[in-house]
Enzyme design. Structure first.
Site, PDB file in Angstrom:
ATOM      1  N   LYS A   1       0.849  -1.182   0.000  1.00  0.00           N
ATOM      2  CA  LYS A   1       0.000   0.000   0.000  1.00  0.00           C
ATOM      3  C   LYS A   1       0.886   1.234   0.000  1.00  0.00           C
ATOM      4  O   LYS A   1       1.647   1.477   0.935  1.00  0.00           O
ATOM      5  CB  LYS A   1      -0.913   0.000   1.233  1.00  0.00           C
ATOM      6  CG  LYS A   1      -2.188   0.829   1.094  1.00  0.00           C
ATOM      7  CD  LYS A   1      -1.980   2.324   0.938  1.00  0.00           C
ATOM      8  CE  LYS A   1      -1.397   2.968   2.179  1.00  0.00           C
ATOM      9  NZ  LYS A   1      -1.275   4.491   2.021  1.00  0.00           N
TER      10      LYS A   1
ATOM     11  N   GLU B   1       8.548   0.697  11.556  1.00  0.00           N
ATOM     12  CA  GLU B   1       9.709   1.582  11.442  1.00  0.00           C
ATOM     13  C   GLU B   1       9.166   2.998  11.444  1.00  0.00           C
ATOM     14  O   GLU B   1       8.526   3.426  10.481  1.00  0.00           O
ATOM     15  CB  GLU B   1      10.494   1.266  10.163  1.00  0.00           C
ATOM     16  CG  GLU B   1      11.903   1.858  10.160  1.00  0.00           C
ATOM     17  CD  GLU B   1      11.982   3.180   9.417  1.00  0.00           C
ATOM     18  OE1 GLU B   1      11.962   4.225  10.106  1.00  0.00           O
ATOM     19  OE2 GLU B   1      12.043   3.164   8.184  1.00  0.00           O
TER      20      GLU B   1
ATOM     21  N   CYS C   1      13.381  10.116   8.081  1.00  0.00           N
ATOM     22  CA  CYS C   1      13.259   9.694   9.478  1.00  0.00           C
ATOM     23  C   CYS C   1      14.623   9.533  10.145  1.00  0.00           C
ATOM     24  O   CYS C   1      14.725   9.612  11.371  1.00  0.00           O
ATOM     25  CB  CYS C   1      12.465   8.393   9.568  1.00  0.00           C
ATOM     26  SG  CYS C   1      13.160   7.042   8.586  1.00  0.00           S
TER      27      CYS C   1
ATOM     28  N   GLU D   1       9.681  15.644  15.834  1.00  0.00           N
ATOM     29  CA  GLU D   1      10.173  15.430  14.476  1.00  0.00           C
ATOM     30  C   GLU D   1       9.555  16.474  13.544  1.00  0.00           C
ATOM     31  O   GLU D   1       8.345  16.494  13.343  1.00  0.00           O
ATOM     32  CB  GLU D   1       9.830  14.014  14.001  1.00  0.00           C
ATOM     33  CG  GLU D   1      10.426  13.682  12.649  1.00  0.00           C
ATOM     34  CD  GLU D   1      10.170  12.236  12.239  1.00  0.00           C
ATOM     35  OE1 GLU D   1      11.083  11.609  11.676  1.00  0.00           O
ATOM     36  OE2 GLU D   1       9.048  11.736  12.490  1.00  0.00           O
TER      37      GLU D   1
END
Length: 484
Positions: free
Chosen positions: A179, A253, A287, A387
């Site tokens: 996906k 993750e 990331c 973040e």
């Protein structure tokens, strides 16, 4: 104009349940670059049914590992042949600077080769010697495919995220629904075209762009056995809750806020040259970006000045321009998010060294932000804890190595990081103390043979190499009593 008006389900291009095509917009100038069909729950049902059928019938999982490896080697070779086109598509749809999109292609080869080498050496079945020499029973331990895998990937590095999941999932005999994000419809459509050519049996693989609601429908589907997800920590928590309720296997993750620790003896020129890539790769939309720079008080202003000069030297602009180092954010909402964080940093009292919330002059049509460096940052500030996912660096002072390690570990995340020192053993000693899944010394690139993943809120499970392959298998123990 790139057009994908059908969906790749179970190895075939089929009509979507919703015929409307989504306009894919350029992050650079908002022009429409592609139109593509998007999966809805009815399409998910078809893909999962095809995957379930193929898995239960054993059409792929009972294929010998050597033959599965050969199919995926063909895919890797085909991807290498089309590396330039893949890089162009990623740059077009994501706004990734051309240098980054091209530089990532050899990494995809190393990633795939590491998986396939590990698969060749993998212990698919072994017989254990009994711990009691007098026991008549022996144990045969097998590693078998989990079942139907929902591989859900983010938009920022689509090919890397896709191959890091489909290669280990397929080489272990699973059936897979990949996906992808709607923004990546062009590159993921091309990925499906490549996979169509390598000889996978019918039903084994689907590649579906879809929105978040359809993604949740997929991971909640009763016939999904494992979820492999890369994305935000917030979304990861939701997926983990679904997996927990349904007892699905899951690997996550997730996000990061990685620290780059510059030790007092570091060669600052080399460190800053390395941070150009480890902190600002992919426009900062990564990331693993090392966006917290920890500098010794004795050299603090030296580090701040060097980072200021670096950031101001980088060209921001059209990702198709070979001179561009930093391109646009992928969407207007991401652009706004980064600009809001820059404003927040100013409000929190950090010193704005360079950059700011203004849009770079002449780039108002695109999703551009001004690369920014903050100094006098306390690690408790939100710009040091959250973040941002953009080209924003914060420089934090530390007193000694113990203080540097304390600050590096004072984060809910633990995905990546770096240490810089003229003394490799000293750097290694610090690296061992930082609680993060991956950490580099003096700018070393991430290796694909070892496991990759996060501590704490950066995820669960690991990818890459033999460990990554193992996450797509179940253990089965068969006990045999000869002559009983």
């Amino acid at each position: 104009m790139i057009t994908y008006d059908r969906l790749y389900i179970g190895g075939r291009w089929v009509e979507p349940s919703d015929p409307r095509l989504l306009d894919i917009v350029s992050p650079h100038d908002q022009s429409v670059i592609a139109r593509a069909a998007q999966a809805r729950p009815a399409d998910i049902d078809r893909a999962v049914a095809a995957a379930r059928k193929s898995f239960d019938e054993g059409v792929w999982r009972l294929t010998p590992p050597a033959e599965r490896i050969a199919v995926l080697r063909r895919f890797n070779a085909l991807r290498e042949e089309n590396a330039e086109k893949i890089a162009e598509l990623i740059s077009l749809e994501n706004g990734s600077a051309g240098w980054f999109a091209r530089a990532g292609q050899p990494g995809l080869t190393r990633q795939a080769n590491a998986y396939l080498k590990a698969a060749e050496e993998f212990r698919w079945e072994e017989t254990l010697a009994p711990s009691d020499p007098g026991s008549p029973v022996r144990s045969v331990v097998r590693r078998e495919a989990v079942g139907v895998v929902a591989a859900v990937i983010p938009w920022n590095s689509p090919f890397s995220s896709a191959t890091s999941k489909i290669i280990p999932a397929l080489v272990t005999g699973n059936s897979v629904i990949l996906k992808a994000s709607p923004e990546n419809s062009p590159s993921m459509g091309f990925l499906a075209e490549l996979l169509e050519r390598v000889g996978l049996p019918e039903g084994v693989l689907s590649v579906l762009p879809a929105d978040r609601e359809t993604s949740e429908y997929l991971v909640s589907h009763k016939d999904i056995d494992k979820i492999a997800f890369t994305g935000s920590t917030r979304a990861g928590r939701r997926i983990a809750s679904i997996a927990g309720e349904q007892l699905k296997r899951v690997s996550l993750e997730l996000g990061g806020k990685s620290a780059a620790v510059i030790l007092p003896d570091a060669d600052l020129g080399k460190a800053v040259a390395g941070l150009k890539f480890s902190s600002l790769l992919n426009n900062g939309e990564s990331c693993i970006a090392q966006t917290r720079v920890l500098a010794p008080r004795s050299r603090y202003e030296e580090v701040v000045t060097a980072l200021k000069e670096l950031v101001e030297s980088l060209k921001v602009g059209d990702p198709g321009d070979p001179e561009t180092f930093i391109g646009p954010m992928i969407r207007p909402d991401q652009q706004q998010r980064v600009r809001d964080y820059i404003r927040l940093g100013i409000e929190e009292g950090a010193r704005l060294v360079t950059g700011g919330p203004q849009i770079p002059e002449g780039l108002e049509k695109g999703n551009y932000v001004t690369p920014t460096v903050f100094a006098d940052v306390d690690n408790s500030m939100r710009i040091a804890q959250e973040e941002i996912f953009g080209p924003v660096l914060v420089v934090i002072a530390y007193d000694d190595e113990d203080d540097a390690v304390r600050i590096a570990n004072d984060s809910e995340y633990g995905l990546s990081g770096g240490v810089w020192s003229a003394d490799e053993e000293r750097a290694l000693a610090v690296a061992r103390r930082v609680r993060t899944g991956t950490i580099t010394v003096n700018g070393a690139s991430i290796a694909f043979d070892g496991p990759f993943g996060g501590f704490k809120a950066s995820g669960i499970g690991r990818e890459y190499g033999a460990v990554g392959i193992g996450t797509y298998t179940e253990y089965k123990t068969i006990t045999v009593c000869p002559g009983c």
